[in-house]
Design a protein around this motif. Structure first.
Motif, mmCIF file in Angstrom:
data_model
loop_
_atom_site.group_PDB
_atom_site.id
_atom_site.type_symbol
_atom_site.label_atom_id
_atom_site.label_comp_id
_atom_site.label_asym_id
_atom_site.label_seq_id
_atom_site.Cartn_x
_atom_site.Cartn_y
_atom_site.Cartn_z
ATOM 1 N N ILE A 1 9.751 1.704 3.970
ATOM 2 C CA ILE A 1 8.469 1.080 4.280
ATOM 3 C C ILE A 1 8.201 -0.096 3.351
ATOM 4 C CG2 ILE A 1 5.964 1.445 4.256
ATOM 5 C CD1 ILE A 1 6.521 4.353 5.088
ATOM 6 N N THR B 1 -1.718 -2.354 2.172
ATOM 7 C CA THR B 1 -2.097 -0.984 1.822
ATOM 8 C C THR B 1 -0.906 -0.034 1.817
ATOM 9 O OG1 THR B 1 -4.281 -1.332 2.804
ATOM 10 C CG2 THR B 1 -3.616 0.943 2.410
ATOM 11 N N SER B 2 -0.033 -0.163 2.819
ATOM 12 C CA SER B 2 1.122 0.729 2.895
ATOM 13 C C SER B 2 2.057 0.520 1.711
ATOM 14 C CB SER B 2 1.882 0.503 4.207
ATOM 15 O OG SER B 2 2.429 -0.799 4.269
ATOM 16 N N TYR C 1 0.473 2.226 -1.462
ATOM 17 C CA TYR C 1 0.706 3.669 -1.460
ATOM 18 C C TYR C 1 2.171 3.989 -1.778
ATOM 19 C CZ TYR C 1 -3.918 4.427 0.607
ATOM 20 O OH TYR C 1 -5.261 4.475 0.825
ATOM 21 N N SER C 2 3.065 3.195 -1.211
ATOM 22 C CA SER C 2 4.491 3.421 -1.451
ATOM 23 C C SER C 2 4.834 3.230 -2.922
ATOM 24 C CB SER C 2 5.327 2.457 -0.594
ATOM 25 O OG SER C 2 5.123 2.672 0.780
#
Length: 290
Positions: A24, A202-203, A206-207
C-alpha cells in the motif's frame, strides 16, 4: 517451546502484516522513502532510551542497523514491481542462508535445523510462488534476504553482550540517520523531497505508523531480547512463519481464499518449526552454536 522462541513467533506474527502494508505504501512512495520514514518514526519512539547507551552498543548497533536498512530498502524496491507473495517467498530464502553463513562465523551446522529449513522453504514456495517475475526486482529481493540472514547471525552472536533496549535503540537511531542521509543523497537533482508531503495520504500515514512504531520499534526490541537465547539458524526458521501469518491475516480480514497447495505449504512450515524444536536442539549459548 521456550518463552524466547514464542517471543520470536510473536515478532513474526506482527511481520506477517508488513507485506500488504508495504504494498500500500509503495503506491505513493518509493521503497527508500518508506524505509527512511518508518525508521524515523521508530527512532522517535526510542529516544527516551538513547541516554547512556554504551559505546560498544553504538558500534554493534551501527553494523546491525546498516544491515537491516539495506535489507528493508532492497525488499521495498523489489515490492515496487513484484507481488507481496513473491517477495515473501524470495525473502524467506534467508532461512536457508543462515545455517551456511553461520559456518563462516564458527557455528556448527545442525542437520535437523537445516532439514527443517529446507522443508519450510518448500512450504513457502507452495504458498507464495507465482508468475510475474522481474529479474531486477527478484535479484534485489534475494540480496535483501542475504543481508537479513547476515543480520540474524550477527544478532545471535552479539545480543547477549548488550541490554536489549539499548541495542534496539542504537540500531533504530542508526537506521533512521543512515536512511535519511541515503534519501537526501538519492534525491539530489530531483523534486522528490519537495513532492514528498503531497504524496503522503491517510493510508500512507497508517501504513508508516504500523511499520515504524509496531513492526520496527517494538519488534526490534523483542527480537534483541529473544535472540540472546535463541541460535541464529533456529531464529531464521521461526521467521519462516511470516508468510503463513500473512496468508492467515488475508484469509481472516480480507476474505481471501487459501488454495489447497497453499494450505499444504503452510502446514509444512508449521511442521518444520515444530520439528526443529524436537530433540532438545541446543540454544545460542551451547557449544554447538558458539
Amino acid at each position: 517451546m521456550s518463552v524466547h522462541v514464542l517471543a520470536l513467533v510473536c515478532v513474526t506474527l506482527v511481520w506477517g502484516g508488513t507485506f500488504p502494508v508495504l504494498k500500500i505504501a509503495t503506491v505513493q512512495l518509493s521503497g527508500l522513502e518508506v524505509t527512511a520514514l518508518r525508521f524515523v518514526l521508530a527512532a522517535v519512539c526510542m529516544l527516551p532510551f538513547v541516554v547512556r547507551i554504551p559505546r560498544r552498543t553504538w558500534f554493534d548497533g551501527a553494523i546491525l542497523g546498516a544491515l537491516v536498512l539495506v535489507s528493508y530498502v532492497l525488499q521495498a524496491w523489489g515490492l515496487e514491481t513484484i507481488s507481496s507473495n513473491r517477495s515473501a517467498f524470495l525473502t524467506s530464502l534467508n532461512v536457508l542462508m543462515v545455517p551456511f553463513l553461520g559456518i563462516v562465523f564458527g557455528t556448527k551446522l545442525r542437520l535437523r535445523v537445516l532439514a527443517a529449513a529446507a522443508v519450510a522453504c518448500a512450504g513457502i514456495g507452495l504458498m507464495s510462488w507465482e508468475g510475474g517475475a522481474n529479474l531486477m526486482a527478484d535479484v534485489l529481493t534475494v540480496l535483501s534476504a542475504f543481508a537479513y540472514a547476515l543480520y540474524v547471525v550477527l544478532l545471535s552472536q552479539r545480543a547477549e553482550q548488550h541490554q536489549p533496549i539499548h541495542l534496539a535503540s542504537a540500531q533504530i537511531v542508526w537506521m533512521a540517520s543512515l536512511g535519511l542521509v541515503w534519501l537526501v543523497l538519492s534525491s539530489v537533482g530531483t523534486d522528490k523531497l519537495d513532492t514528498l508531503p503531497s504524496r503522503i495520504d491517510t493510508s500512507v500515514v497508517y501504513s508508516l505508523a504500523y511499520l515504524g512504531i509496531v513492526a520496527t520499534a517494538g519488534m526490534l526490541f523483542l527480537q534483541a531480547w529473544a535472540q540472546r537465547k535463541v541460535s541464529a539458524d533456529k531464529a531464521a526458521l521461526v521467521y519462516a512463519l511470516e508468510p503463513v501469518f500473512a496468508a492467515l491475516f488475508a484469509w481472516v480480514w480480507l476474505a481471501e481464499t487459501l488454495s489447497q497447495p497453499a494450505a499444504i505449504g503452510a502446514a509444512m512450515v508449521v511442521g518444520a518449526v515444530v520439528f526443529s524444536e524436537m530433540g532438545g536442539a541446543p540454544s545460542a549459548k551451547d557449544p554447538a552454536t558458539s
